[in-house]
Structures are given as structure tokens and as C-alpha cells.
Write a protein that holds these residues in place. Sequence first.
Motif, short mmCIF file in Angstrom:
data_model
loop_
_atom_site.label_atom_id
_atom_site.label_comp_id
_atom_site.label_asym_id
_atom_site.label_seq_id
_atom_site.Cartn_x
_atom_site.Cartn_y
_atom_site.Cartn_z
N ASP A 177 0.82 -1.22 0.00
CA ASP A 177 0.00 0.00 0.00
C ASP A 177 0.85 1.27 0.00
N ARG A 178 2.09 1.16 0.48
CA ARG A 178 2.96 2.33 0.55
C ARG A 178 3.67 2.61 -0.77
N ASP A 179 3.59 1.69 -1.72
CA ASP A 179 4.28 1.86 -3.00
C ASP A 179 3.62 2.94 -3.84
N MET A 180 4.45 3.65 -4.59
CA MET A 180 3.94 4.48 -5.67
C MET A 180 3.83 3.59 -6.90
N VAL A 181 2.65 3.52 -7.49
CA VAL A 181 2.42 2.65 -8.65
C VAL A 181 2.22 3.52 -9.89
N ILE A 182 3.05 3.26 -10.90
CA ILE A 182 2.92 3.93 -12.20
C ILE A 182 2.64 2.87 -13.25
N CYS A 183 1.64 3.09 -14.06
CA CYS A 183 1.36 2.18 -15.17
C CYS A 183 1.92 2.78 -16.45
N ALA A 184 2.69 1.97 -17.17
CA ALA A 184 3.19 2.38 -18.48
C ALA A 184 2.17 1.94 -19.52
N THR A 227 -5.01 0.45 -7.99
CA THR A 227 -5.22 1.80 -8.52
C THR A 227 -3.88 2.53 -8.55
N PRO A 228 -3.38 2.86 -9.74
CA PRO A 228 -2.08 3.53 -9.83
C PRO A 228 -2.18 5.00 -9.45
N PRO A 238 -10.34 1.25 -24.00
CA PRO A 238 -11.09 2.46 -23.65
C PRO A 238 -11.91 2.32 -22.36
N ALA A 239 -12.43 1.13 -22.11
CA ALA A 239 -13.21 0.93 -20.89
C ALA A 239 -12.33 1.04 -19.65
N VAL A 240 -11.10 0.53 -19.74
CA VAL A 240 -10.16 0.62 -18.62
C VAL A 240 -9.73 2.08 -18.43
N GLU A 241 -9.46 2.76 -19.53
CA GLU A 241 -9.11 4.18 -19.43
C GLU A 241 -10.23 4.96 -18.75
N GLN A 242 -11.46 4.73 -19.15
CA GLN A 242 -12.59 5.43 -18.57
C GLN A 242 -12.73 5.11 -17.08
N TYR A 243 -12.50 3.86 -16.72
CA TYR A 243 -12.58 3.44 -15.32
C TYR A 243 -11.61 4.25 -14.46
N PHE A 244 -10.36 4.34 -14.90
CA PHE A 244 -9.37 5.05 -14.09
C PHE A 244 -9.59 6.56 -14.14
N ARG A 245 -10.11 7.07 -15.23
CA ARG A 245 -10.43 8.51 -15.27
C ARG A 245 -11.54 8.83 -14.27
N LYS A 302 -10.27 9.45 -11.00
CA LYS A 302 -9.43 10.64 -10.95
C LYS A 302 -7.93 10.31 -10.95
N VAL A 303 -7.57 9.17 -11.53
CA VAL A 303 -6.16 8.84 -11.69
C VAL A 303 -5.58 9.77 -12.75
N PRO A 304 -4.48 10.46 -12.47
CA PRO A 304 -3.90 11.36 -13.48
C PRO A 304 -3.24 10.59 -14.63
N PHE A 305 -3.33 11.16 -15.81
CA PHE A 305 -2.69 10.61 -17.01
C PHE A 305 -1.64 11.62 -17.49
N LYS A 306 -0.49 11.10 -17.90
CA LYS A 306 0.52 11.92 -18.55
C LYS A 306 0.70 11.35 -19.95
N ILE A 307 0.16 12.05 -20.94
CA ILE A 307 0.06 11.50 -22.29
C ILE A 307 1.19 12.05 -23.17
N PHE A 308 1.80 11.14 -23.91
CA PHE A 308 2.88 11.48 -24.84
C PHE A 308 2.46 11.10 -26.25
#
Length: 211
Positions: A23-30, A43-44, A56-63, A66-72
Motif C-alpha cells: 500500500d505504501r508503494d507508488m504505482v505507475i502504469c506504463a 489503482t495507480p 477504452p473501458a479501462v481508461e474510462q474506469y481510471f479517469r 481521478k487517476v492522473p494521465f501523462k500523455i505522450f
Amino acid sequence: MRCVIISHGVIQDYKFHNDIIDDRDMVICADAGCIHAYRMGVTPQLIVGDLDSVDPAVEQYFRQLKVPFKIFPKEKDKTDTELAVDIALEQKADEILLMGVLGSRMDHTLANISLLKTIALGGARGRIVNEYNDIYITRDELTISGNIGEYISLIPIDQRVVVRELTGLKFPLHDRELNYGSSLCISNEFTDSQAKVWVEGGWVLVIKARD
């Protein structure tokens, strides 16, 4: 702080990976690593990438969470996994654990393994983990815990490395030269609860393998 980066390589046993995450980990999804996170119920703190392979369904779920996205952009100079590593180092993570970075795409697999060196040069400890392997990198000293009978291998990735000490194993070594391309240190075995690796002169991958 430990950062767990989840990428979209092969993950077969979700419980195995989920049990490692704290639970203390910072989780980042690539990128589509968020699909693995979704299936694990994790939850990342951040999702990074071009989103070219995200459901798209997974993206919508995390949005919605309120999980932040950093898009490249899709065409870029770094993989999504390397971008995640850069962010973890910027956040001053002192340990970075990579999941879902091995798979059928050998180009991505080798590039992800090479990120262990990037992590080390960035001042953090790196490890790749899946159901069968723990992969580390070192150019000095490393102590690894294991069970008696488990396999451990050293693979030099520089032209010449000197193994100063290799103990806690069935085949110990002292002051032995190990050259690039050598299979001398493949499939050694734990005879103690810890193995000590001490090398000089270059980088080696250290792989603890479980059948």
C-alpha cells in the motif's frame, strides 16, 4: 520510497504480482500496463504513455477514479516504460520494481532489461520480477536472498568483468575473469539463504530463477 512500474508485457499470475505490491508503494502504469493493474484491483498514482493500446473501458474506469494521465505522442524517442522510469527517478524513488516488462517482443524485453542500468545510474535499486525470475544488475556488490536449490546466474554485459567473490552458492568463485558471451555463471544454486555477489570492472545481470 519504492515505485512499482507495471507495463503491458506478459503477466500470468495476477495474485503473485499483487501480493508483492504494498500500500505504501507508488504505482505507475506504463500505457496498457493499466489493464494489468485493473485486473489486479490496483489503482495507480499515474498512467503514462501514448495510450495506443489501452482498452477504452479501462481508461474510462481510471479517469472516473481521478487517476492522473501523462500523455505522450505515439512517435517519440523513449518507450512508455522508460518514460515511467524517468518519472520514478524524478520522484526520488530509491527502489524501482518493474512488472510486466518481459514477453514475446524480444526488442522490448531486452530494452526493458537494459533499463536496470538506467535505474542504477539514476541512484536507485532496480529489479524486474515475474512468476519465474528476479533480475538485478550490479557493477559492485549485491546480496540476494533465496531458497536452497534455487538457481542464480550471472551474465556479463560488459566485455570483461572480474568476479571478486561469489558465495552462498554450490559453485563459489573468487577473483575469476568473466567475459562477455561466457556462460560460466549460468545455473548456479543457492546453498544458503543468501548469495553474495561482488564484481569489478563492469556490469553484470544477476538472475534468480524459479522453475
